[in-house]
Design a protein around this motif. Structure first.
Motif, PDB file in Angstrom:
ATOM      1  N   VAL A 318      34.345  41.319  34.584  1.00 17.70           N
ATOM      2  CA  VAL A 318      35.461  41.076  35.498  1.00 17.70           C
ATOM      3  C   VAL A 318      36.736  41.608  34.854  1.00 17.70           C
ATOM      4  CG1 VAL A 318      36.858  39.303  36.618  1.00 17.70           C
ATOM      5  CG2 VAL A 318      34.382  39.075  36.548  1.00 17.70           C
ATOM      6  N   TRP A 322      41.701  42.459  39.186  1.00 18.19           N
ATOM      7  CA  TRP A 322      41.025  42.214  40.469  1.00 18.19           C
ATOM      8  C   TRP A 322      41.862  41.281  41.330  1.00 18.19           C
ATOM      9  CZ3 TRP A 322      35.026  41.518  39.563  1.00 18.19           C
ATOM     10  CH2 TRP A 322      34.513  42.728  39.088  1.00 18.19           C
ATOM     11  N   SER A 325      38.631  41.149  47.663  1.00 15.50           N
ATOM     12  CA  SER A 325      37.180  41.324  47.730  1.00 15.50           C
ATOM     13  C   SER A 325      36.751  42.773  47.519  1.00 15.50           C
ATOM     14  CB  SER A 325      36.659  40.839  49.080  1.00 15.50           C
ATOM     15  OG  SER A 325      37.256  41.561  50.141  1.00 15.50           O
ATOM     16  N   LEU A 328      35.550  43.391  44.028  1.00 15.16           N
ATOM     17  CA  LEU A 328      34.241  42.825  43.705  1.00 15.16           C
ATOM     18  C   LEU A 328      33.105  43.516  44.455  1.00 15.16           C
ATOM     19  CD1 LEU A 328      32.591  40.532  42.321  1.00 15.16           C
ATOM     20  CD2 LEU A 328      32.983  39.185  44.388  1.00 15.16           C
ATOM     21  N   PHE A 344      28.625  45.399  41.368  1.00 15.05           N
ATOM     22  CA  PHE A 344      28.162  44.042  41.703  1.00 15.05           C
ATOM     23  C   PHE A 344      27.331  44.058  42.986  1.00 15.05           C
ATOM     24  CE2 PHE A 344      28.199  39.519  41.858  1.00 15.05           C
ATOM     25  CZ  PHE A 344      28.370  39.178  43.187  1.00 15.05           C
ATOM     26  N   LEU A 363      28.827  37.552  36.444  1.00 17.07           N
ATOM     27  CA  LEU A 363      30.217  37.976  36.386  1.00 17.07           C
ATOM     28  C   LEU A 363      30.760  37.543  35.026  1.00 17.07           C
ATOM     29  CD1 LEU A 363      31.473  37.090  39.973  1.00 17.07           C
ATOM     30  CD2 LEU A 363      30.996  39.342  39.043  1.00 17.07           C
ATOM     31  N   ILE A 371      39.154  33.931  40.792  1.00 19.07           N
ATOM     32  CA  ILE A 371      37.978  34.120  41.646  1.00 19.07           C
ATOM     33  C   ILE A 371      38.277  33.712  43.079  1.00 19.07           C
ATOM     34  CG2 ILE A 371      37.021  31.852  41.112  1.00 19.07           C
ATOM     35  CD1 ILE A 371      34.243  33.085  41.349  1.00 19.07           C
ATOM     36  N   TYR A 374      39.462  37.288  44.502  1.00 20.15           N
ATOM     37  CA  TYR A 374      38.493  38.372  44.670  1.00 20.15           C
ATOM     38  C   TYR A 374      37.127  37.904  45.140  1.00 20.15           C
ATOM     39  CZ  TYR A 374      36.477  37.119  40.077  1.00 20.15           C
ATOM     40  OH  TYR A 374      35.867  36.475  39.043  1.00 20.15           O
ATOM     41  N   GLY A 375      36.822  36.600  45.006  1.00 15.41           N
ATOM     42  CA  GLY A 375      35.485  36.127  45.378  1.00 15.41           C
ATOM     43  C   GLY A 375      35.462  35.093  46.476  1.00 15.41           C
TER      44      GLY A 375
END
Length: 636
Positions: A318, A322, A325, A328, A344, A363, A371, A374-375
């Motif tokens: 990671v 970032w 999304s 990622l 990923f 990750l 997170i 980006y997640g």
């Protein structure tokens, strides 16, 4: 716009798979050597070239002229070869069998009704999807208008406050009256310019929304003539394993043995907590977090465990930069009109190659960036990527939420382009390459990407000044394993993985075994103890448990029972992986006393399950008068 013949050809190719194996017909001519010519009883029987089959050629068949028969289409949708003229002829019929006239007509009616019913259902699905898109668009417009209106009101309040402060200053300092009046004039002008600019911005947003709505309607009108012939979604067809291996017996004992033989030395508590959390995450879709200092073997156990369980692993670093999304997952390149997947997402796609083998996607240094930024899409999709309530639905994609990689309207346009290229008779090399590129994209990375049930997402993280804190949302969706500082007397890096004994873990067997375990008993002593702790301590500390904890403990308990651990072992590991990581509050006498009581109860029975001196660290924070808060995720 397609011609009527092109639309008919696409529709015929789509309808052909709906035809049954046995077709009804009537013998209209019989020649020597038992050569029959059969007229089908199904109107407009389609051919792939866009025409209809009105007569079938059946050599070596036993029937008489005028008999009603059933037959099989040797190559559905295709014509036969007229050998006498060396050109396409009538389609070939095989396996001719004489039946009654009534049977033949009933069979013909059933086939025509089946095709008509299926077409109506597909049309209804498409109309429902378009209605949902229109409702979502209207809601988005309303949301943007409200946000802009609220922003205007907040700015106006701020400007009014500045105006009042200016008037008070004017009364206190008359010498600067002229300057203050000029400043007030500028503020009013700024306010007016801001309001006018904001009004223009709102109007532009409304205009953009109206433009989007018009484009959606134009797209619907363009797709309408042939949307039944080209599906708007690619249905993933996972590769089925050739055989499903049984779940290994007494896996907990075998796990300790194969880990030690692999050369990876870990505390027993971490070994068992990791195995329990790993199998539970595989079943429920939860995130698995490995927390500890740098260099204690967090990534080593991921690579080693994947190898020892017959699976694969992928480590994705990671980066601090970032932000959303696309960092990622990847992004859709508008210049090349192709999707650019990230490493990923490629790892998640590769996990589908062997759907019955464990695939660990890590990750690394997960909290170097937020997170939650980006997640966010990934966290939402993870929880709904598993179907663990009904064993008959383990391989179903119907209710599994996926990752939205790009707009469905872009996917529709790609289908249109692929359809055009496919129907182009004389394609250039560039057109052939573009067609293969689109087909590969739609097959590997559709707009809605479904997560494979065999993939487990793991995050390694450090708690220091270079990282971000995790939100309660992330912690609540994860199992957490804390690593102690490195013990230099033992090596945590496996050196003989190629020679180490392994246990092949079948994902299908794991899911079936967990689903078949005796239903969770809400009256069990361990669950009653968790409920008492929640009422007496956890809720009073301001971190009450939600409904998700019941599901997590049910899965955790089933996995513990499956691998051969006791109920006490299960609760011991559950305390340190799910309950204690939630601790965060500001100190006062009441909360400090409650946490001390709770930690004393845990330490009395469950201290041996502490993987990384967590109880000691929390007690130290309680005793430290310089600290204003107590938290599990203490930064070094």
């Amino acid at each position: 716009m397609d011609t009527p013949l092109e639309l008919e050809t696409c529709l015929n190719r789509w309808i052909i798979p709906l035809l049954p194996k046995q077709l009804p017909g009537q013998v209209i001519r019989k020649l020597q050597n038992n050569i029959l010519f059969i007229s089908p009883l199904i109107d407009n029987l389609p051919l792939k070239d866009g025409t209809q089959a009105t007569e079938f050629f059946a050599p070596n068949s036993v029937a008489e002229q005028g008999d009603y028969v059933t037959f099989e289409w040797e190559k559905p949708g295709e014509r036969g070869i007229d050998r006498s003229k060396q050109q396409p002829g009538n389609p070939h019929a095989v396996k001719v069998r004489v039946i009654s006239e009534q049977e033949a007509k009933v069979l013909a009616t059933e086939v025509q009704e089946k095709i008509a019913t299926h077409l109506r259902e597909e049309l209804k699905k498409e109309l429902n999807q378009l209605q949902q898109q229109q409702v979502s668009l209207e809601q988005e417009i309303e949301k943007k208008v409200k946000e802009k209106t609220q922003e205007v009101e907040e700015k106006e309040i701020a400007l009014n406050q500045r105006e009042l402060e200016f008037k008070r200053q004017q009364e206190l300092d008359r010498q600067q009256l002229h300057e203050d009046r000029s400043r007030l004039s500028l503020i009013h002008q700024e306010r007016q310019d801001f309001l006018e600019g904001l009004e223009r911005s709102i109007q532009a947003s409304v205009d953009d929304s109206e433009k989007t709505r018009r484009e959606a309607k134009e797209l619907f009108d363009a797709v309408e003539p042939y949307r039944l012939a080209v599906p708007l979604e690619v249905q993933e067809q996972p590769i089925q394993p050739s055989e499903v291996l049984p779940f290994p017996q007494s896996l907990a004992l075998q796990w300790q043995t194969i880990l030690s033989k692999s050369g990876l030395f870990l505390p027993k508590n971490i070994e068992m907590s990791y195995l329990l959390a790993l199998l539970s995450s595989c079943y429920s879709g939860s995130l698995l977090l490995l927390n500890g200092p740098v260099g204690v073997g967090k990534t080593s156990i991921i690579k080693t465990s994947a190898h020892l369980l017959g699976g694969s692993s992928k480590i994705i670093p990671v980066r601090p930069a970032w932000l959303d999304s696309s960092d990622l997952l990847g992004f859709f390149d508008p210049l090349s009109e192709i999707f650019r997947p990230s490493p990923f997402l490629t790892a998640l796609k590769d996990a589908k190659i062997q759907p019955d083998r464990l695939c660990l996607v890590c990750l690394d240094e997960l909290n170097l960036a937020r997170i939650e930024n980006y997640g966010a899409d990934l966290l939402s999709a993870l929880e709904y990527s598993r179907l663990h309530l009904n064993i008959s639905s383990l391989n179903s994609d119907e209710h599994r939420q996926g990752l939205l990689l790009y707009s469905t309207s872009i996917e529709t346009q790609l289908f249109q382009e692929a359809k055009f290229l496919h129907e182009t008779i004389e394609r250039t090399n560039k057109q052939d390459m573009r067609l293969q590129q689109i087909q590969s994209l739609l097959n590997d990375y559709p707009s809605t990407f479904k997560l494979s049930p065999n993939s487990v997402l793991i995050g390694t993280l450090n708690s220091d000044e270079t990282t971000y804190d995790l939100s309660p949302k992330v912690i609540d969706r994860a199992y957490t394993i804390a690593y102690p500082p490195a013990n230099l007397a033992n090596s945590l890096i496996a050196t003989n993985l190629g020679e180490a004994q392994s246990v092949i873990l079948s994902i299908a067997s794991l899911q079936r075994e967990i689903a078949s375990v005796e239903k969770f008993d809400p009256k069990s002593p361990e669950w009653k103890l968790i409920l008492r702790w929640n009422q007496k301590f956890i809720s009073a500390l301001g971190i009450p448990l939600g409904h998700r904890i019941s599901r997590d403990y049910q899965v955790f308990s089933a996995v513990a029972n499956l691998i051969g651990l006791s109920s006490q072992d299960c609760l011991g590991h559950f305390i340190f992986t799910k309950l204690l990581p939630r601790i965060y509050f500001f100190k006062n006498d009441e909360k400090t006393g409650l946490l001390q009581q709770w930690l004393q109860e845990i330490e009395t029975t469950y201290q041996p399950y502490d993987p990384g001196n967590i109880l000691y660290q929390l007690n130290e924070q309680l005793q430290d008068r310089r600290r204003a808060n107590v938290r599990y995720w203490t930064k070094v």
